[in-house]
Motif scaffolding. Sequence first.
Motif, short mmCIF file in Angstrom:
data_model
loop_
_atom_site.label_atom_id
_atom_site.label_comp_id
_atom_site.label_asym_id
_atom_site.label_seq_id
_atom_site.Cartn_x
_atom_site.Cartn_y
_atom_site.Cartn_z
N VAL A 28 -11.30 11.51 -7.79
CA VAL A 28 -10.26 11.30 -6.79
C VAL A 28 -9.61 9.93 -6.98
N GLN A 29 -10.43 8.92 -7.24
CA GLN A 29 -9.89 7.58 -7.49
C GLN A 29 -8.95 7.60 -8.69
N ARG A 30 -9.36 8.26 -9.78
CA ARG A 30 -8.51 8.35 -10.98
C ARG A 30 -7.23 9.11 -10.69
N HIS A 31 -7.35 10.17 -9.91
CA HIS A 31 -6.17 10.96 -9.55
C HIS A 31 -5.15 10.10 -8.80
N LEU A 32 -5.61 9.38 -7.79
CA LEU A 32 -4.71 8.56 -6.99
C LEU A 32 -4.10 7.44 -7.82
N GLN A 33 -4.86 6.90 -8.76
CA GLN A 33 -4.36 5.82 -9.59
C GLN A 33 -3.37 6.31 -10.65
N SER A 34 -3.53 7.56 -11.10
CA SER A 34 -2.70 8.05 -12.20
C SER A 34 -1.38 8.66 -11.74
N ASN A 100 -1.75 -0.25 7.63
CA ASN A 100 -2.38 0.07 8.91
C ASN A 100 -2.30 1.56 9.22
N SER A 101 -1.97 2.35 8.22
CA SER A 101 -1.90 3.80 8.37
C SER A 101 -2.84 4.46 7.36
N PRO A 102 -3.48 5.58 7.73
CA PRO A 102 -4.31 6.28 6.75
C PRO A 102 -3.54 6.68 5.50
N LEU A 103 -2.21 6.83 5.61
CA LEU A 103 -1.41 7.22 4.46
C LEU A 103 -1.37 6.13 3.39
N GLY A 104 -1.76 4.92 3.76
CA GLY A 104 -1.78 3.84 2.79
C GLY A 104 -2.65 4.13 1.59
N ILE A 105 -3.64 4.98 1.76
CA ILE A 105 -4.53 5.33 0.66
C ILE A 105 -3.79 6.06 -0.46
N LEU A 106 -2.71 6.76 -0.12
CA LEU A 106 -1.94 7.49 -1.12
C LEU A 106 -1.01 6.58 -1.92
N LEU A 107 -0.75 5.40 -1.41
CA LEU A 107 0.30 4.56 -1.98
C LEU A 107 -0.18 3.33 -2.72
N ASP A 108 -1.43 2.94 -2.53
CA ASP A 108 -1.94 1.72 -3.13
C ASP A 108 -2.84 2.06 -4.31
N PRO A 109 -2.33 1.99 -5.55
CA PRO A 109 -3.14 2.36 -6.71
C PRO A 109 -4.30 1.43 -6.98
N GLY A 110 -4.27 0.23 -6.39
CA GLY A 110 -5.34 -0.73 -6.61
C GLY A 110 -6.48 -0.63 -5.62
N GLU A 131 -13.28 12.14 2.75
CA GLU A 131 -12.96 11.53 4.04
C GLU A 131 -12.96 10.01 3.88
N ALA A 132 -11.90 9.37 4.37
CA ALA A 132 -11.78 7.91 4.23
C ALA A 132 -11.45 7.29 5.58
N ASN A 133 -12.16 6.20 5.88
CA ASN A 133 -11.84 5.40 7.06
C ASN A 133 -12.46 4.02 6.88
N ASP A 134 -11.92 3.05 7.56
CA ASP A 134 -12.42 1.68 7.49
C ASP A 134 -13.15 1.37 8.78
N PRO A 135 -14.48 1.30 8.75
CA PRO A 135 -15.24 1.05 9.98
C PRO A 135 -14.87 -0.26 10.66
N LYS A 136 -14.36 -1.21 9.88
CA LYS A 136 -13.98 -2.50 10.45
C LYS A 136 -12.64 -2.42 11.18
N HIS A 137 -11.88 -1.35 10.91
CA HIS A 137 -10.57 -1.19 11.55
C HIS A 137 -10.41 0.25 12.05
N PRO A 138 -11.15 0.63 13.09
CA PRO A 138 -11.08 2.01 13.60
C PRO A 138 -9.71 2.37 14.13
#
Length: 201
Positions: A28-34, A100-110, A131-138
């Motif tokens: 999944v990480q490779r997919h999002l990065q590529s 600050n949006s869950p959609l950020g995961i789709l846009l940040d290749p790093g 499933e992705a979430n940041d426990p420090k920023h619910p």
Amino acid sequence: MIRYALAIAAIVAPSALPAQATGDLAAVQRHLQSITTMTADFTQTDRNGKVLTGTFTLKKPGKLRFQYEKGVPILIVAEGGALTFIDYSVRQVQRWPIKNSPLGILLDPGRDITRYARVVQTGNDRVVSVEANDPKHPEIGRITMIFARDAAAPAGLALQGWVQLDSQNNRTTIRLANQRFGGAVSDGTFKWVDPRRANTR
């Protein structure tokens, strides 16, 4: 069969897979990065069961657009680090940082998703659910992304959609179809007309 995986993922209780999970998460990480660009048709279902359709366009880094069907006066665009929600019916514009949006995961290749994501079970070996979430920023919410195994897609996975849960537990489900990767997408695709200054898009 894959089209039912999204509905399954939306209701199944997350359970870490005992095997393959590490490899699938790396894929999944490779997919999002590529991914450089992606276009698809989308179907959106909100918590009340209301369904809208449209076209989804993504271009890295940092750009996406949800163009809704004709007659729906809403537009969502991400560019310049901000996610913008435009409602032309009331001439309202809302903006917030894409990070600050869950959609950020789709846009940040790093972004290293292995630090805050896990594989969850769907009951279908052809489907990978993460499933992705940041426990420090619910307040950012949670996103569950659904992928189909596809040798022709980037890193052997094709994004089928996602289920987004905000901090108030409001659920939005996005299903994708006719996904196309790597095509030419103009930066002009992500421009929009401010309804506070004009009457039309």
